[in-house]
Each structure stands twice: as structure tokens, then as C-alpha cells.
Design an enzyme around this catalytic site. Structure first.
Site: not given
Length: 520
Positions: A417-418, A36, A282
């Protein structure tokens, strides 16, 4: 109990370790087997802590089970006090040692220990890490602040900040940001706890006029106890986002008896850039982008509010792994018209993300892995986190500077991403294929053989089909979300893809199938 490879929270003794590691002068004796001790890595490797957490493990082994593990625990307590000389000692069991029923609290009372001992009874098989942290903080405050008399002449502008802990998501920088904001409006901060506090500091908690709860998961129980015992009110507005920060400062002013600001508080402790940056981006990047949100209750609810009201996203999913705060998340989900997801099963969360078809995922490191696999942009907003979410730079989530950090963290992955989307769309273009040389070098890169998907089919047949292609209204609407400068390319590729398969009309599904096809 369900075994899993991934889990959102550890057992409650990890929560107790978070509180012990946050404070000064507190040492935790944990009755635990040798294995642990893995929990140390959470602090030294993930959080990049410069020293081990203040924890002594009894580290009993299998051969010790034939003897007295209770004696091992008592020896560990005595050695820890002699070696570390703490101001207070926490004692408890790990989930494995709990099965031995050795009762660390009772055993510690039989020892002649010179410092206060706070026993912890954390049911490892019913509760989890965050509950363990909240319970440990509550027990410490009751032990050190529960026996004094509250002064009668307390300045009304004095307060305590409750909730930040070690391993908390950006807690370190949040405190710096909020302390600067509060000092800027004339608030006297007496104690910040548990992060950076000592047992003596906890005894001074009743000397402030009110409390501020920054992280309800950790401090809500303690704040309610202080309110019941000493009549201390508390501010519960979490200052994540521009609107919530303004509301937070207004609530604190009112609680402290200060006049409302005539010129606003946006200039305190930094500059609000999120509001203007959001307007300047945009609208294709933000407006009505579908966002799926999952995390702890505080950050998930705050993220949904910012996404919807300050960035113009559409919340398509909201959930938490904290069942103790399920009611709050359900109320928030109702506001955004989505079905709340209350689950600690990462597979269920993954299926919910697939069903929601988001364009951005805001979650924990678990959702980051899921989103990466699904090729969806993602930003981390909540614990559990990985080592990269403890940056060396200043990076708060709260206050006006926190809002700026959130803008950068959320919007840039979406724009990236774009950009990936553009790469997918242009991959087969003669100028942008994988083997093309840089155009400014005037390379003689003739158009590659793989110019177009249309090449695999009879040109005349496909041309006829493309000319007859029609689009559903939903598909046309979805197409308009693509930046105008590549929209024509996307339209042509999709129509060619549909014509090649005899699909007409083109639907939203066809559009995404075409995108996936060209991305391969």
C-alpha cells in the site's frame, strides 16, 4: 428475512453439508428443489475439492408439488443407501423445502434403512450456516458417542481435537500444524473431528482424557456436552499468534499432567519468525497503524490481539457477523477501546470502515472488496473466503508457523500500500510519470509537460502562499508517518495543493485530500 446480493453465511443446511463433506462414511440426503444444488459449487469450485460433497438432493420440481414430494424424498433415501453404502445417513431439508413441511426425520423412520439415520431440524429462517454446522456435529456426536461407557484407565495425555471442517478458513493446514506441535510435547491425539473422522471415530471420543476446541463456533456445544456427559474437560485457548500458541501449549501441558517446558516450545513444529521480523521492520510500517478487523468471532478476536500486542498496530474497529458470539467480541472491543460492530449487513460494515479511516483492513472476502474500492490495503483473516484463500501451498494460521504466515499476509499488503502511495506521490515527477522510460536505458525522456500542480496557477502567487503555509500539529504528526525519503515530496505537493485552493493551515484532511488528488 432480508434479501441481499452479498451474505456472510449461507443457510444452515450448508453448514450440515460442511460437516458431511468433512467426514468419512457419512451421506446427507437433502430434501431440496432443483435450484438448491448450487451449494455443490462451494466445495468443488471454491474449496477445489476433488469430488462432489456426499449429498443426494431430491431435486423436486414445480410439477411435483401437485403430487407427493414425500415419496420423492423416501425414494432418494433408499437409492442413496444402495448406491453409496454409507455408515450413517443425515436427513434434512433446505430452506426452500422446509416450507413443504414434509418432515424428513419422520419419513426416514418409516423406511427400512440398514444404517443409522440422524435427522436434522435446522430452522432456516432463524439460524445460519455456522450454527447449522455446530448443530449437525453435535447431533452426530450424541448419536454415536452417547450410549457407551467410558473406560476408567484413560491415559492423561490423550486428547481429541474438535472443530475443523470443510470450507473452514485454513482448517486443513491448522490441523497439520497443531498435531505436530502436540505430538512434539508428548500428547496422544485420539480423534480429530469432524474433519477426517468417521462415525466409528465419533464413538471413540469418550476414550480420551480431554478435548481441545480449536474452533468454538463449531465445537463449543459438543465439547460442553461431552464435559457434562463424560466429565471430559476441554482446552479452549485458540493458538493463533505467538503468545496464544505459547499459552495453548501451557494449557495442554497442564491438562495432560505434563511438566512445564523449561526451554519454551517455540522450536516445535517450526520457528517463530514473527517476533524478530516485527522488530526488524521500519516502525513506519507498523507502529500505531490503524487497523479495522471484521470476521468470524474466533479469527477477529485473535487478529485484534495479534495486531495490538505482537505487531504494534492500533485497533480502530472490531466486529463480527456471528451474533451467537457477540458477547465475546464486545468484551474484546472493550479492551481496545472501540465500539463493537455486530452486524451481517455488509453496507453497515463498509460505512464503519469509512468512518474508522483505517490504514489496513483485516476481514473476509467481503471486506477485501470494500477495501479494494476504498484503496486501502487488506488481508483476509476469516471465512467467508474465495478460491484464492484455499492455496495449494502450506499456509496455516495456527501455531508458530501460522504466526509467520500471518506476518507475511498482513504486513506485505500494508507495505505494498505504501508503495502505491509512493507511486501516487511520484506520478507527476519527471522521472516517474506514466510515460517515462526506464532510467537505466538512458532514455531521452525530457521532463513532461505535467510536471507540477503548481503549473496551473500563477507561479509567484503560489510560491508566496506555499511559503506562508502552516501545518497543524496533527497534520505534522501524520506527515511523519510517510517514509523519510518521500516525505519532502509529500510536503511540497500538499502545500502546493493547499495554496492552489487557499487553504491555511494544512490539516490531516488536507493531507489526505492532496494524496487523493495526486493519485487520480
Amino acid at each position: 428475512m432480508k434479501l441481499t446480493m452479498w451474505t456472510y453465511e449461507g443457510p444452515p443446511h450448508v453448514g450440515a453439508m460442511r460437516v458431511a463433506a468433512s467426514m468419512k462414511g457419512v451421506h446427507y440426503v437433502l430434501h431440496a428443489p432443483q435450484g438448491d444444488t448450487y451449494a455443490d459449487l462451494l466445495f468443488t469450485m471454491i474449496e477445489r475439492r476433488q469430488s462432489r460433497p456426499p449429498v443426494t438432493y431430491t431435486t423436486f420440481q414445480a410439477r411435483d408439488l401437485s403430487g407427493s414430494t414425500a415419496d420423492i424424498f423416501k425414494s432418494a433415501c433408499q437409492e442413496a443407501v444402495l448406491r453409496f453404502k454409507p455408515e450413517a445417513l443425515l436427513v434434512g431439508s433446505s430452506c426452500t423445502a422446509e416450507l413443504l413441511q414434509d418432515d424428513p426425520g419422520g419419513l426416514s423412520r418409516t423406511l427400512d434403512i440398514s444404517v443409522p439415520v440422524v435427522p436434522l431440524e435446522l430452522p432456516s429462517y432463524q439460524k445460519k450456516e455456522t450454527w447449522g454446522a455446530a448443530e449437525t456435529f453435535y447431533r452426530l456426536v450424541r448419536s454415536f458417542a452417547g450410549h457407551g461407557q467410558r473406560a476408567t484407565d484413560i491415559a492423561p495425555n490423550s486428547c481429541n481435537i474438535l472443530g475443523p471442517t470443510s470450507l473452514g478458513f485454513r482448517n486443513r493446514d491448522d490441523i497439520t500444524e497443531i498435531v505436530a506441535l502436540l505430538k512434539g510435547i508428548g500428547i496422544d491425539i485420539r480423534v480429530v473431528a469432524p474433519l477426517g473422522a468417521s462415525p466409528i471415530d465419533l464413538s471413540r471420543l469418550p476414550d480420551a482424557a480431554f478435548n481441545i476446541v480449536l474452533y468454538p463456533e463449531i465445537a463449543d456445544v459438543t465439547a460442553r456436552w461431552l464435559q457434562k456427559t463424560y466429565g471430559m474437560p476441554f482446552v479452549s485457548t485458540v493458538p493463533i499468534g505467538v503468545g496464544a500458541t505459547r499459552q495453548f501449549l501451557a494449557d495442554v501441558r497442564q491438562m495432560a499432567g505434563l511438566e512445564a517446558s523449561d526451554h519454551g516450545d517455540a522450536s516445535l513444529g517450526g520457528t517463530d519468525r514473527l517476533t524478530w521480523y516485527t522488530k526488524s521492520v521500519d516502525s513506519n510500517y507498523l507502529t500505531n497503524k490503524r487497523v479495522f478487523i471484521f470476521g468470524d468471532a474466533t479469527h477477529a478476536i485473535a487478529a485484534a490481539r495479534i495486531a495490538s500486542r505482537e505487531l504494534g498496530f492500533k485497533v480502530c474497529g472490531l466486529g463480527t457477523y456471528m451474533r451467537e458470539f457477540a458477547r465475546d467480541v464486545r468484551a474484546a472491543a472493550l479492551e481496545y477501546g472501540v465500539e463493537p460492530l455486530i452486524s451481517d449487513d455488509h453496507l453497515e460494515v463498509e460505512q464503519a470502515i469509512i468512518d474508522a479511516r483505517p490504514e489496513l483492513v483485516l476481514g473476509t472476502q467481503m471486506e477485501r472488496h470494500i477495501a479494494k474500492r476504498l484503496r486501502v490495503p487488506c488481508a483476509v483473516i476469516s471465512s467467508p473466503v474465495h478460491v484464492q484463500d484455499f492455496p495449494a501451498r502450506y499456509s496455516p494460521q495456527m501455531g508458530f508457523e501460522g504466526a509467520n504466515v500471518i506476518f507475511d499476509s498482513w504486513v506485505h499488503p500494508l507495505m505494498m500500500g505504501l508503495e502505491e502511495h509512493l507511486l501516487s506521490m511520484f506520478r507527476d515527477d519527471f522521472e516517474f510519470h506514466d510515460n517515462a522510460s526506464a532510467s537505466h536505458l538512458h532514455a531521452d525522456g525530457a521532463a513532461p509537460a505535467a510536471l507540477s500542480v503548481v503549473a496551473s496557477t500563477s507561479a509567484s502567487t503560489v510560491a508566496d502562499l506555499v511559503e506562508d503555509a502552516s501545518w497543524t500539529s496533527d497534520a505534522e504528526k501524520e506527515l511523519k508517518k510517510i517514509p523519510f525519503f518521500v516525505r519532502g515530496k509529500a510536503r511540497r505537493n500538499t502545500e502546493a495543493f493547499a495554496a492552489d485552493r487557499g487553504i491555511n493551515p494544512i490539516t490531516v484532511e488536507t493531507l489526505y485530500d492532496a494524496k487523493a488528488h495526486f493519485a487520480r
